[in-house]
Design a protein around this motif. Structure first.
Motif, PDB file in Angstrom:
ATOM      1  N   LEU A 356       0.844  -1.190   0.000  1.00  0.00           N
ATOM      2  CA  LEU A 356       0.000   0.000   0.000  1.00  0.00           C
ATOM      3  C   LEU A 356       0.884   1.246   0.000  1.00  0.00           C
ATOM      4  CD1 LEU A 356      -2.779  -1.180   2.485  1.00  0.00           C
ATOM      5  CD2 LEU A 356      -2.854  -1.153  -0.004  1.00  0.00           C
ATOM      6  N   PRO A 357       0.315   2.444  -0.173  1.00  0.00           N
ATOM      7  CA  PRO A 357       1.150   3.633  -0.381  1.00  0.00           C
ATOM      8  C   PRO A 357       2.070   3.989   0.780  1.00  0.00           C
ATOM      9  CG  PRO A 357      -1.085   4.060  -1.132  1.00  0.00           C
ATOM     10  CD  PRO A 357      -1.119   2.744  -0.422  1.00  0.00           C
ATOM     11  N   ASP A 358       1.638   3.784   2.027  1.00  0.00           N
ATOM     12  CA  ASP A 358       2.443   4.201   3.169  1.00  0.00           C
ATOM     13  C   ASP A 358       2.391   3.162   4.277  1.00  0.00           C
ATOM     14  OD1 ASP A 358       3.671   7.061   3.147  1.00  0.00           O
ATOM     15  OD2 ASP A 358       1.730   7.324   2.165  1.00  0.00           O
ATOM     16  N   ARG A 359       3.420   3.181   5.114  1.00  0.00           N
ATOM     17  CA  ARG A 359       3.462   2.327   6.300  1.00  0.00           C
ATOM     18  C   ARG A 359       2.845   3.102   7.461  1.00  0.00           C
ATOM     19  NH1 ARG A 359       7.320   1.863  10.467  1.00  0.00           N
ATOM     20  NH2 ARG A 359       7.307  -0.166  11.517  1.00  0.00           N
ATOM     21  N   VAL A 360       1.610   2.766   7.777  1.00  0.00           N
ATOM     22  CA  VAL A 360       0.862   3.490   8.806  1.00  0.00           C
ATOM     23  C   VAL A 360       0.001   2.487   9.578  1.00  0.00           C
ATOM     24  CG1 VAL A 360      -0.839   5.290   9.292  1.00  0.00           C
ATOM     25  CG2 VAL A 360       0.730   5.577   7.378  1.00  0.00           C
ATOM     26  N   SER A 361       0.008   2.614  10.900  1.00  0.00           N
ATOM     27  CA  SER A 361      -0.933   1.869  11.743  1.00  0.00           C
ATOM     28  C   SER A 361      -1.587   2.871  12.672  1.00  0.00           C
ATOM     29  CB  SER A 361      -0.227   0.786  12.562  1.00  0.00           C
ATOM     30  OG  SER A 361       0.370  -0.172  11.721  1.00  0.00           O
ATOM     31  N   GLU A 362      -2.913   2.908  12.687  1.00  0.00           N
ATOM     32  CA  GLU A 362      -3.584   3.909  13.501  1.00  0.00           C
ATOM     33  C   GLU A 362      -5.014   3.510  13.818  1.00  0.00           C
ATOM     34  OE1 GLU A 362      -3.599   7.470  11.028  1.00  0.00           O
ATOM     35  OE2 GLU A 362      -5.633   6.983  10.359  1.00  0.00           O
ATOM     36  N   ILE A 363      -5.538   4.169  14.832  1.00  0.00           N
ATOM     37  CA  ILE A 363      -6.944   4.048  15.210  1.00  0.00           C
ATOM     38  C   ILE A 363      -7.570   5.417  15.049  1.00  0.00           C
ATOM     39  CG2 ILE A 363      -8.556   3.470  17.078  1.00  0.00           C
ATOM     40  CD1 ILE A 363      -6.028   1.999  18.334  1.00  0.00           C
ATOM     41  N   CYS A 364      -8.649   5.484  14.312  1.00  0.00           N
ATOM     42  CA  CYS A 364      -9.350   6.749  14.081  1.00  0.00           C
ATOM     43  C   CYS A 364     -10.728   6.676  14.737  1.00  0.00           C
ATOM     44  CB  CYS A 364      -9.481   7.023  12.588  1.00  0.00           C
ATOM     45  SG  CYS A 364     -10.581   8.416  12.185  1.00  0.00           S
ATOM     46  N   ILE A 365     -10.966   7.547  15.716  1.00  0.00           N
ATOM     47  CA  ILE A 365     -12.281   7.703  16.329  1.00  0.00           C
ATOM     48  C   ILE A 365     -12.930   8.910  15.678  1.00  0.00           C
ATOM     49  CG2 ILE A 365     -13.558   7.932  18.491  1.00  0.00           C
ATOM     50  CD1 ILE A 365     -11.696   5.503  18.470  1.00  0.00           C
ATOM     51  N   ARG A 366     -13.927   8.681  14.862  1.00  0.00           N
ATOM     52  CA  ARG A 366     -14.567   9.807  14.164  1.00  0.00           C
ATOM     53  C   ARG A 366     -15.879  10.154  14.857  1.00  0.00           C
ATOM     54  NH1 ARG A 366     -14.498   9.569   7.900  1.00  0.00           N
ATOM     55  NH2 ARG A 366     -12.327  10.098   8.385  1.00  0.00           N
ATOM     56  N   PHE A 367     -15.964  11.392  15.298  1.00  0.00           N
ATOM     57  CA  PHE A 367     -17.143  11.848  16.028  1.00  0.00           C
ATOM     58  C   PHE A 367     -18.247  12.294  15.067  1.00  0.00           C
ATOM     59  CE2 PHE A 367     -13.565  12.392  18.931  1.00  0.00           C
ATOM     60  CZ  PHE A 367     -14.054  11.766  20.059  1.00  0.00           C
ATOM     61  N   LYS A 368     -19.440  12.293  15.562  1.00  0.00           N
ATOM     62  CA  LYS A 368     -20.585  12.696  14.748  1.00  0.00           C
ATOM     63  C   LYS A 368     -20.539  14.189  14.458  1.00  0.00           C
ATOM     64  CE  LYS A 368     -23.764   9.062  16.251  1.00  0.00           C
ATOM     65  NZ  LYS A 368     -25.060   8.733  16.876  1.00  0.00           N
ATOM     66  N   ALA A 369     -21.145  14.562  13.337  1.00  0.00           N
ATOM     67  CA  ALA A 369     -21.252  15.980  12.995  1.00  0.00           C
ATOM     68  C   ALA A 369     -22.193  16.678  13.976  1.00  0.00           C
ATOM     69  CB  ALA A 369     -21.775  16.125  11.569  1.00  0.00           C
ATOM     70  N   PRO A 370     -22.048  17.994  14.161  1.00  0.00           N
ATOM     71  CA  PRO A 370     -22.962  18.717  15.040  1.00  0.00           C
ATOM     72  C   PRO A 370     -24.408  18.534  14.583  1.00  0.00           C
ATOM     73  CG  PRO A 370     -21.093  20.095  14.431  1.00  0.00           C
ATOM     74  CD  PRO A 370     -21.011  18.867  13.596  1.00  0.00           C
ATOM     75  N   PRO A 371     -25.348  18.597  15.510  1.00  0.00           N
ATOM     76  CA  PRO A 371     -26.746  18.336  15.158  1.00  0.00           C
ATOM     77  C   PRO A 371     -27.354  19.386  14.240  1.00  0.00           C
ATOM     78  CG  PRO A 371     -26.564  19.073  17.429  1.00  0.00           C
ATOM     79  CD  PRO A 371     -25.177  18.820  16.955  1.00  0.00           C
ATOM     80  N   GLN A 372     -26.819  20.590  14.244  1.00  0.00           N
ATOM     81  CA  GLN A 372     -27.321  21.636  13.350  1.00  0.00           C
ATOM     82  C   GLN A 372     -26.158  22.200  12.555  1.00  0.00           C
ATOM     83  OE1 GLN A 372     -29.419  24.807  15.278  1.00  0.00           O
ATOM     84  NE2 GLN A 372     -29.943  25.858  13.374  1.00  0.00           N
ATOM     85  N   THR A 373     -26.291  22.244  11.249  1.00  0.00           N
ATOM     86  CA  THR A 373     -25.200  22.654  10.380  1.00  0.00           C
ATOM     87  C   THR A 373     -25.232  24.157  10.162  1.00  0.00           C
ATOM     88  OG1 THR A 373     -25.309  20.518   9.259  1.00  0.00           O
ATOM     89  CG2 THR A 373     -24.070  22.268   8.167  1.00  0.00           C
ATOM     90  N   LEU A 374     -24.364  24.863  10.874  1.00  0.00           N
ATOM     91  CA  LEU A 374     -24.225  26.303  10.675  1.00  0.00           C
ATOM     92  C   LEU A 374     -23.123  26.619   9.675  1.00  0.00           C
ATOM     93  CD1 LEU A 374     -24.469  27.524  14.382  1.00  0.00           C
ATOM     94  CD2 LEU A 374     -26.282  27.465  12.658  1.00  0.00           C
ATOM     95  N   PHE A 375     -22.176  25.708   9.527  1.00  0.00           N
ATOM     96  CA  PHE A 375     -21.051  25.903   8.630  1.00  0.00           C
ATOM     97  C   PHE A 375     -20.949  24.704   7.692  1.00  0.00           C
ATOM     98  CE2 PHE A 375     -20.057  27.699  12.789  1.00  0.00           C
ATOM     99  CZ  PHE A 375     -19.863  29.045  12.472  1.00  0.00           C
ATOM    100  N   ASP A 376     -20.312  24.912   6.566  1.00  0.00           N
ATOM    101  CA  ASP A 376     -20.104  23.819   5.615  1.00  0.00           C
ATOM    102  C   ASP A 376     -18.858  23.045   6.040  1.00  0.00           C
ATOM    103  OD1 ASP A 376     -19.897  22.080   3.577  1.00  0.00           O
ATOM    104  OD2 ASP A 376     -19.667  23.564   1.984  1.00  0.00           O
TER     105      ASP A 376
END
Length: 506
Positions: A356-376
């Motif tokens: 694969l392109p790079d040697r990387v090992s990681e854990i990504c915790i992705r949080f939910k988007a805010p409940p109301q979208t004021l910004f793009d």
């Protein structure tokens, strides 16, 4: 603070009891690349008990001087600091001994029993099985017959490398066999990933800090990505890899173990069984997959010729020792769900691959988007809120958040809080040093219990069966790319996209 003092303060200064460290397969690749350098490091930091010995159990008809010269040559290549200091090498060489014989010959184990050094009335022994799994039962049986499983005159601990079985049935058979000759408390099933400093820090981060505990659940986390990306192909490992593949080699063992550390509840104590009980609860809560569901939650592929990490890599099927029509996967990705109160509805996406392109090992915790979208929040390259645990390279933690670009506009940008685990570029203890140290101390928390291993095989078994039954040839990807068919479909109902492993610290 000097480098040596700083290192000692990080690895800890508890010295193990004197012990006979017996390595079966002492002239093999694992021994020369990992085990001998790890023991030399431990000797350097005074973590081995005084008068401990390193005994090679060898089928070669070597003399002791031949064994000492062999260790010298391997350390010269893999840890030259250990031998460039004459006094240091002299102390290491005095610890070396060997026992010759065939692994199936009971007399060799009698000679080993006679060779064990007694210190303070004890003959403590650690038996490291750096040998093919097909020999595990034979060695355990002969150790038992020679009285080397009996702890009347010191501890006896046996370390077993992976692969621990090749499917559920073989893992169960191996567990029953080892437990016939040794008590479960004497068996250490090693997973070198759990010895990594950054993986161990997951528990500290989770349970020593209260700031994220209210967020560590289905209400705020959209999904979790656990990724291991390697630039190398299989190299010389075709004999093993052809019978394994990415699913068995990485996901069944390493990545499911990491998943349990991310998802587990706080144990009652740091006692090994309390920790492993909580990990088992996670494994049992993973939603069971039927064979006909596999096509919707799992993807596999095999690398074709290309260039990864600046190195030209031939197609997997053109590697030495690989069958011309091989359908062994070199990339695998699986979407799991943990059906419990904390994680209901949160996907855990595990992926791993070679070339694969790079040697990387990681854990990504992705949080939910805010409940109301004021910004793009998806404008340009602005990232969602993510917490990243980097396992390699540049071990550390990275918190990515959204901020306003300086200026009169309302354009957004990602800002990052970066906490490295490094020590002024001098590195940290290698995984095998940590694991060796824990075995000598009798600390089993970083080792898999029998039920953990079996449950992990039970989880992936439907995927193995579905892929084995497929008639069509496996899809391919060009080495050095992440252009893998079906990957995007796994992100269905997940916020955002797969994290770009090619973007360093992004």
């Amino acid at each position: 603070m000097a480098r040596d003092d700083k290192f000692a303060s990080i690895i800890g200064s508890e010295q193990a009891e004197p012990a006979n460290i017996v390595i079966f397969g002492a002239s093999g690749d694992l021994s020369k690349r990992k085990l001998l350098p790890a023991l030399a490091h431990m000797h350097r930091w005074n973590l081995l008990g005084p008068h401990s010995r390193i005994i090679g159990a060898l089928r070669n008809n070597w003399t002791k001087s031949h064994w000492i010269n062999y260790v010298h040559d391997q350390l010269l290549q893999y840890f030259p600091d250990a031998i460039l200091n004459p006094r240091s090498w002299q102390r290491i060489s005095h610890k070396l001994d060997l026992v010759n014989g065939d692994l199936a010959d009971p007399e060799m184990y009698q000679r080993l029993a006679e060779a064990l050094h007694e210190q303070g009335g004890k003959k403590n022994a650690l038996f490291y099985l750096a040998i093919p799994p097909s020999w595990y039962e034979c060695v355990a049986k002969n150790l038992k017959a020679a009285g080397l499983a009996d702890e009347a005159d010191g501890f006896r601990r046996i370390v077993v490398e992976k692969p621990f079985g090749m499917d559920l049935q073989s893992a169960q058979d191996l567990n029953q066999s080892l437990q016939h000759y040794f008590n479960e408390s004497q068996i250490y099933r090693i997973d070198h990933y759990l010895g990594k400093e950054s993986v161990q820090n997951l528990m500290v981060f989770r349970f020593a800090n209260s700031v994220l505990e209210p967020l560590w659940n289905r209400n705020f986390i959209d999904h979790v990505q656990i990724s291991v990306s390697e630039t190398l192909g299989i190299g010389y490992r075709a004999g093993y890899y052809e019978t394994s593949g990415a699913l068995k080699d990485m996901i069944q063992s390493h990545l499911l173990q990491v998943l349990t550390l991310v998802a587990m509840e706080a144990p009652l104590t740091l006692d090994a069984d309390d920790v492993r009980d909580e990990k088992m609860k996670v494994l049992r809560a993973i939603r069971r997959i039927s064979v006909d569901q596999v096509k919707n939650i799992a993807v596999r592929a095999q690398y074709d010729a290309g260039n990864a990490g600046g190195v030209d890599i031939p197609a997997y099927r053109d590697e030495a020792g690989v069958a011309a029509d091989s359908n062994t996967e070199t990339f695998a990705a699986v979407k799991f769900h943990v059906d419990n109160w904390r994680w209901q509805g949160v996907p855990f996406l595990l992926r791993t691959g070679k070339a694969l392109p790079d040697r990387v090992s990681e854990i990504c915790i992705r949080f939910k988007a805010p409940p109301q979208t004021l910004f793009d929040l998806h404008d340009g390259n602005v990232l969602n809120n993510e917490l990243i645990f980097r396992l390699q390279p540049d071990e550390g933690m990275l918190l990515s958040m959204t901020a306003k670009q300086p200026g009169l506009s309302t354009d957004l940008r990602a800002v990052q809080l970066d906490a490295s685990y490094g020590m002024d570029g001098s590195g940290m203890p290698e995984a095998y040093e940590t694991l060796f140290h824990d075995v000598l101390l009798g600390e089993a928390g970083l080792f898999s219990r029998a039920d953990e291993v079996e449950e992990s095989w039970r989880i992936v078994e439907p995927i193995m069966k579905a892929w084995a039954a497929e008639d069509a040839s496996i899809s391919t990807y060009t080495a050095g790319t992440m252009d893998i068919d079906g990957m995007q479909e796994l992100m269905h109902d997940c916020e955002g996209d797969w994290r770009n492993l090619s973007a360093k610290h992004a």
